[in-house]
Design an enzyme around this catalytic site. Structure first.
Site, PDB file in Angstrom:
ATOM      1  CD  GLU A 280      -2.435   1.377   2.721  1.00 21.42           C
ATOM      2  OE1 GLU A 280      -2.724   2.537   3.133  1.00 21.42           O
ATOM      3  OE2 GLU A 280      -2.666   0.345   3.370  1.00 21.42           O
TER       4      GLU A 280
ATOM      5  NE  ARG B  70      -0.389   8.315   5.567  1.00 22.52           N
ATOM      6  CZ  ARG B  70      -0.295   7.608   6.684  1.00 22.52           C
ATOM      7  NH1 ARG B  70       0.856   7.569   7.342  1.00 22.52           N
ATOM      8  NH2 ARG B  70      -1.320   6.930   7.130  1.00 22.52           N
TER       9      ARG B  70
ATOM     10  CB  THR C   3      -3.482   8.216   2.685  1.00 21.06           C
ATOM     11  OG1 THR C   3      -2.583   7.383   3.431  1.00 21.06           O
ATOM     12  CG2 THR C   3      -3.844   9.394   3.581  1.00 21.06           C
TER      13      THR C   3
ATOM     14  CE  LYS D 206      -5.848   2.092   7.154  1.00 20.96           C
ATOM     15  NZ  LYS D 206      -5.033   2.912   6.250  1.00 20.96           N
TER      16      LYS D 206
END
Length: 213
Positions: A45, A49, A73, A133
């Protein structure tokens, strides 16, 4: 529309830990993905960011066929579409919004959305999502909280992320409603900055060997 579990589950069940990566230099993406795959963690993943995250996804997806590159994210539909265009094969979000659910309906790429409260989990289930998640895991009650959810919300399984370490990962993995965990310890900034791919491969190999406590 139900969650695309036929595409998502093989990714999440294939390894006990999904590396959660923050890549500052897109040039690191390919050697990093190769090291992780060689260590037994092909599914990764790459979080959005950093400024070079989308390029990192594109490079890893194009140059490392043995890797299963996902994007994390993801906060809105624009980022969802951007990550899919870059080659992401699964999408991870810290939460769940209608915009993200709508974006997921328009593509074959599966979404792993985040939820932490019973109400959020039940709302996701109403949308057909049974794999979620759990983030931030430790700050949201951790192992004890997930254990408490396992009976009343038995139809939902989780990938806890946030505060998960080699020390507590086996305890998380031992829970009946945990399918895998997400971990950032496998590719720490110190090793990434040094280009220590052998060191990252070794950490990946240790993580891949983790089993239920």
């Amino acid at each position: 529309m139900p969650q695309k579990t036929d595409k998502l589950l093989p990714i999440l069940t294939g390894q006990p830990v999904i590396p959660v990566l923050k890549i500052d230099r897109a040039a690191d993406a390919a050697p990093l993905a190769r090291a992780l795959a060689k260590g037994g963690l092909p599914a990764i993943e790459i979080t959005l960011r950093t400024r070079e995250a989308v390029d990192a996804i594109r490079i890893a997806a194009a140059e490392v066929p043995e890797a299963v590159v996902g994007a994390g994210t993801i906060l809105n539909g624009r980022q969802f579409d951007q990550a899919v265009r870059a080659g992401a094969r699964f999408i991870v979000s810290p939460g769940t919004t209608q915009e993200l659910l709508d974006a997921a309906r328009s593509t074959d790429v599966p979404l792993l959305p985040g939820a932490t409260t019973p109400s959020e989990i039940m709302a996701a289930a109403e949308e057909g999502y049974s794999v979620l998640k759990f983030f931030p895991a430790e700050q949201s009650g951790g192992i004890a909280f997930l254990k408490a959810l396992s009976a009343p919300l038995a139809g939902t399984r989780f990938c806890p992320t946030g505060g998960v370490t080699p020390g507590n990962a086996p305890a998380y993995l031992s829970l009946p409603n945990v399918i895998c965990v997400g971990g950032s310890w496998i590719a720490p900034d110190t090793l990434l900055q040094a280009g220590d791919w052998d060191g990252i491969e070794a950490l990946a190999r240790e993580a891949a060997a983790l089993s239920k406590a």
